[in-house]
Write an enzyme that holds these catalytic residues in place. Structure first.
Site, PDB file in Angstrom:
ATOM      1  N   SER A 169     -15.932  -4.719  -4.819  1.00 27.25           N
ATOM      2  CA  SER A 169     -16.936  -4.177  -5.735  1.00 27.25           C
ATOM      3  C   SER A 169     -16.716  -4.762  -7.132  1.00 27.25           C
ATOM      4  CB  SER A 169     -16.774  -2.648  -5.764  1.00 27.25           C
ATOM      5  OG  SER A 169     -17.603  -2.054  -6.738  1.00 27.25           O
ATOM      6  N   GLY A 170     -17.697  -4.526  -8.000  1.00 27.34           N
ATOM      7  CA  GLY A 170     -17.542  -4.783  -9.438  1.00 27.34           C
ATOM      8  C   GLY A 170     -16.928  -6.128  -9.808  1.00 27.34           C
ATOM      9  N   ASP A 208      -9.059  -4.934  -0.368  1.00 33.29           N
ATOM     10  CA  ASP A 208      -9.567  -3.656  -0.885  1.00 33.29           C
ATOM     11  C   ASP A 208      -9.222  -2.562   0.128  1.00 33.29           C
ATOM     12  OD1 ASP A 208     -11.909  -3.225  -3.266  1.00 33.29           O
ATOM     13  OD2 ASP A 208     -11.661  -1.532  -1.880  1.00 33.29           O
ATOM     14  N   ASP A 220      -4.200  -1.170   0.367  1.00 32.18           N
ATOM     15  CA  ASP A 220      -4.118  -0.072  -0.602  1.00 32.18           C
ATOM     16  C   ASP A 220      -3.012  -0.501  -1.560  1.00 32.18           C
ATOM     17  OD1 ASP A 220      -3.387   2.145  -2.065  1.00 32.18           O
ATOM     18  OD2 ASP A 220      -3.404   3.530  -0.383  1.00 32.18           O
ATOM     19  N   ALA A 267      -7.543  -4.027  -8.680  1.00 31.12           N
ATOM     20  CA  ALA A 267      -8.005  -2.741  -8.124  1.00 31.12           C
ATOM     21  C   ALA A 267      -7.763  -1.605  -9.113  1.00 31.12           C
ATOM     22  CB  ALA A 267      -7.275  -2.444  -6.816  1.00 31.12           C
ATOM     23  N   GLY A 268      -8.670  -0.661  -9.131  1.00 35.55           N
ATOM     24  CA  GLY A 268      -8.463   0.468 -10.029  1.00 35.55           C
ATOM     25  C   GLY A 268      -9.451   1.580  -9.777  1.00 35.55           C
ATOM     26  N   SER A 318      -7.276  -2.903 -19.728  1.00 33.03           N
ATOM     27  CA  SER A 318      -8.496  -2.309 -20.298  1.00 33.03           C
ATOM     28  C   SER A 318      -8.305  -2.236 -21.814  1.00 33.03           C
ATOM     29  CB  SER A 318      -8.688  -0.896 -19.757  1.00 33.03           C
ATOM     30  OG  SER A 318      -9.704  -0.218 -20.464  1.00 33.03           O
ATOM     31  N   TYR A 343      -5.062   7.142 -17.650  1.00 37.17           N
ATOM     32  CA  TYR A 343      -5.724   5.835 -17.570  1.00 37.17           C
ATOM     33  C   TYR A 343      -5.276   4.986 -18.755  1.00 37.17           C
ATOM     34  CZ  TYR A 343      -9.422   2.406 -16.719  1.00 37.17           C
ATOM     35  OH  TYR A 343     -10.114   1.235 -16.455  1.00 37.17           O
ATOM     36  N   LYS A 401      -2.811   1.658 -18.429  1.00 32.21           N
ATOM     37  CA  LYS A 401      -3.352   0.351 -18.831  1.00 32.21           C
ATOM     38  C   LYS A 401      -2.496  -0.249 -19.951  1.00 32.21           C
ATOM     39  CE  LYS A 401      -6.854   0.080 -15.964  1.00 32.21           C
ATOM     40  NZ  LYS A 401      -6.875  -0.932 -14.888  1.00 32.21           N
ATOM     41  N   THR A 436     -20.145  -1.177 -13.757  1.00 31.60           N
ATOM     42  CA  THR A 436     -19.673  -1.173 -12.365  1.00 31.60           C
ATOM     43  C   THR A 436     -19.639   0.289 -11.895  1.00 31.60           C
ATOM     44  OG1 THR A 436     -17.333  -0.788 -12.823  1.00 31.60           O
ATOM     45  CG2 THR A 436     -18.069  -3.083 -12.920  1.00 31.60           C
TER      46      THR A 436
HETATM   47  P1  NAD Z   1     -15.255  -0.842  -9.129  1.00 35.34           P
HETATM   48  O1  NAD Z   1     -15.202   0.592  -8.780  1.00 35.34           O
HETATM   49  O2  NAD Z   1     -16.534  -1.569  -9.029  1.00 35.34           O
HETATM   50  O3  NAD Z   1     -14.173  -1.651  -8.254  1.00 35.34           O
HETATM   51  C1  NAD Z   1     -12.874  -1.178  -8.056  1.00 35.34           C
HETATM   52  C2  NAD Z   1     -12.435  -1.545  -6.634  1.00 35.34           C
HETATM   53  O4  NAD Z   1     -11.058  -1.141  -6.478  1.00 35.34           O
HETATM   54  C3  NAD Z   1     -13.242  -0.811  -5.541  1.00 35.34           C
HETATM   55  O5  NAD Z   1     -13.713  -1.732  -4.595  1.00 35.34           O
HETATM   56  C4  NAD Z   1     -12.230   0.157  -4.946  1.00 35.34           C
HETATM   57  O6  NAD Z   1     -12.433   0.380  -3.542  1.00 35.34           O
HETATM   58  C5  NAD Z   1     -10.922  -0.581  -5.188  1.00 35.34           C
HETATM   59  N1  NAD Z   1      -9.753   0.307  -5.151  1.00 35.34           N
HETATM   60  C6  NAD Z   1      -9.590   1.518  -5.761  1.00 35.34           C
HETATM   61  N2  NAD Z   1      -8.380   2.021  -5.458  1.00 35.34           N
HETATM   62  C7  NAD Z   1      -7.759   1.096  -4.663  1.00 35.34           C
HETATM   63  C8  NAD Z   1      -6.503   1.029  -4.043  1.00 35.34           C
HETATM   64  N3  NAD Z   1      -5.603   2.037  -4.141  1.00 35.34           N
HETATM   65  N4  NAD Z   1      -6.186  -0.075  -3.319  1.00 35.34           N
HETATM   66  C9  NAD Z   1      -7.073  -1.074  -3.191  1.00 35.34           C
HETATM   67  N5  NAD Z   1      -8.300  -1.072  -3.729  1.00 35.34           N
HETATM   68  C10 NAD Z   1      -8.625   0.022  -4.461  1.00 35.34           C
HETATM   69  O7  NAD Z   1     -14.655  -0.928 -10.611  1.00 35.34           O
HETATM   70  P2  NAD Z   1     -14.403  -2.123 -11.630  1.00 35.34           P
HETATM   71  O8  NAD Z   1     -14.956  -1.662 -12.917  1.00 35.34           O
HETATM   72  O9  NAD Z   1     -14.809  -3.438 -11.081  1.00 35.34           O
HETATM   73  O10 NAD Z   1     -12.816  -2.024 -11.753  1.00 35.34           O
HETATM   74  C11 NAD Z   1     -11.956  -3.145 -11.704  1.00 35.34           C
HETATM   75  C12 NAD Z   1     -10.832  -2.961 -12.688  1.00 35.34           C
HETATM   76  O11 NAD Z   1     -11.358  -2.970 -14.016  1.00 35.34           O
HETATM   77  C13 NAD Z   1     -10.056  -1.663 -12.580  1.00 35.34           C
HETATM   78  O12 NAD Z   1      -8.671  -1.925 -12.708  1.00 35.34           O
HETATM   79  C14 NAD Z   1     -10.539  -0.847 -13.760  1.00 35.34           C
HETATM   80  O13 NAD Z   1      -9.588   0.092 -14.187  1.00 35.34           O
HETATM   81  C15 NAD Z   1     -10.781  -1.939 -14.766  1.00 35.34           C
HETATM   82  N6  NAD Z   1     -11.671  -1.623 -15.896  1.00 35.34           N
HETATM   83  C16 NAD Z   1     -12.974  -1.255 -15.698  1.00 35.34           C
HETATM   84  C17 NAD Z   1     -13.819  -1.026 -16.801  1.00 35.34           C
HETATM   85  C18 NAD Z   1     -15.280  -0.679 -16.643  1.00 35.34           C
HETATM   86  O14 NAD Z   1     -15.923  -0.283 -17.653  1.00 35.34           O
HETATM   87  N7  NAD Z   1     -15.856  -0.800 -15.470  1.00 35.34           N
HETATM   88  C19 NAD Z   1     -13.313  -1.176 -18.093  1.00 35.34           C
HETATM   89  C20 NAD Z   1     -11.988  -1.548 -18.262  1.00 35.34           C
HETATM   90  C21 NAD Z   1     -11.184  -1.779 -17.164  1.00 35.34           C
END
Ligand code: NAD
Length: 275
Positions: free
Chosen positions: A16-17, A37, A60, A88-89, A140, A153, A157, A188
């Site tokens: 995702s994302g 994932d 995981d 992942a997050g 982040s 969080y 980070k 996302t």
């Molecule tokens: P997203 O939800 O689109 O994608 C996150 C993916 O991580 C998902 O596919 C989910 O299934 C997977 N995931 C969650 N827990 C997991 C685990 N224990 N093991 C394996 N996979 C796991 O979100 P995103 O925004 O693309 O997030 C990606 C990263 O960016 C994360 O680390 C998030 O903290 C960071 N982030 C996001 C934002 C934002 O605004 N979206 C901002 C700063 C940082």
């Protein structure tokens, strides 16, 4: 189109994302990518989209054996590991400090910090033996500035940024670079939840207005940063936390600050008498 020609990457959270956008971009630049994932269905769909240059592996990130096995799978399939993207997050535990249970603390730290640690730990020996590699982790802007994200969080980070710097110091002489990316608000599911297209557009509108650059981030913005850090364009860059946030972390623009203070337009220049 060949900035990653011949390179092999493992990406966590690639269903995702940002992870999915990065997998697509890396393959379009010549890499082979192991999409990993917890979400098998979405992960397999992304890998299928990538054709012969993609594969899926269930991971995981909070389980060391999953992360280690994914790296073994990538190296035994494609013979090397050039990029480990610890991405992942999830949002983790929320709420006032006294409301957070020990279990929720453990889960949040296991995914957001331990998951990154496992990726670094198991990628490092392979990359050291090769004499090259790029480890990238998604931190982040919440890791740089407290206040807009839940306690754990923001804390995890910040820890990812510090771990990145510490490991970069150890691995630099081995030819292995270690960097973090600090995204701002990116459209996302993690940021806006499971929304339909119309509500996603509202989210973009609402948050975009508060970004100095006038829009929210898109997953592809982060993928471009990851591409730079993965590629040989960044061979002198290690131990950095690259901010990709449309300027939001730079502070509040002077004209907005003066609007807030006066409730009117920008404050006029103060001119001492006679000047
Ligand atoms: P997203 O939800 O689109 O994608 C996150 C993916 O991580 C998902 O596919 C989910 O299934 C997977 N995931 C969650 N827990 C997991 C685990 N224990 N093991 C394996 N996979 C796991 O979100 P995103 O925004 O693309 O997030 C990606 C990263 O960016 C994360 O680390 C998030 O903290 C960071 N982030 C996001 C934002 C934002 O605004 N979206 C901002 C700063 C940082």
């Amino acid at each position: 189109m060949d900035r990653l020609d011949g390179k092999v990457a493992v990406i966590t959270g690639a269903a995702s994302g940002m992870g999915a956008a990065t997998a697509r971009l890396f393959v379009s630049e010549g890499a082979r990518v192991l999409v990993t994932d917890m979400d098998d269905e979405k992960g397999q769909n992304i890998a299928e989209e990538l054709g012969d240059d993609g594969d899926f592996f269930h991971v995981d990130v909070s389980r060391e054996e999953d992360v280690a096995s994914a790296i073994v799978h990538a190296t035994s399939t494609w013979g090397r590991l050039d990029v480990m993207f610890n991405n992942a997050g999830f949002g983790g535990a929320r709420g006032p400090i006294e409301s957070i249970s020990e279990d929720d603390f453990d889960l949040t730290v296991d995914v957001l910090l331990k998951g990154v640690f496992f990726g670094m730990k198991h990628a490092a020996p392979v990359m050291k033996e090769q004499g090259s590699g790029s480890i990238i982790s998604t931190a982040s802007v919440a890791g740089l500035q407290a206040g807009e994200s839940p306690h754990l969080y923001t804390a995890t980070k910040a820890a990812v940024i510090h771990l990145t710097k510490s490991v970069a110091l150890e691995l630099g002489q081995e030819g292995v670079r270690v960097n973090a990316i600090c995204p701002g608000v990116v459209a996302t599911p993690l940021a806006h939840g499971p929304l339909d297209e119309e509500r996603r557009e509202k989210f973009r509108d609402r948050f975009g207005r508060h970004q100095p650059i006038g829009r929210v981030g898109e997953p592809e913005d982060i993928a471009q940063a990851a591409l730079f850090l993965a590629s040989d364009d960044s061979t002198f860059i290690t131990g950095t936390a690259m901010v990709v946030d449309g300027g939001a972390n730079s502070g509040r623009a002077w004209h907005r600050q003066s609007e807030l203070m006066t409730g009117q337009g920008p404050i006029k220049l103060y001119r001492p008498e006679g000047r």
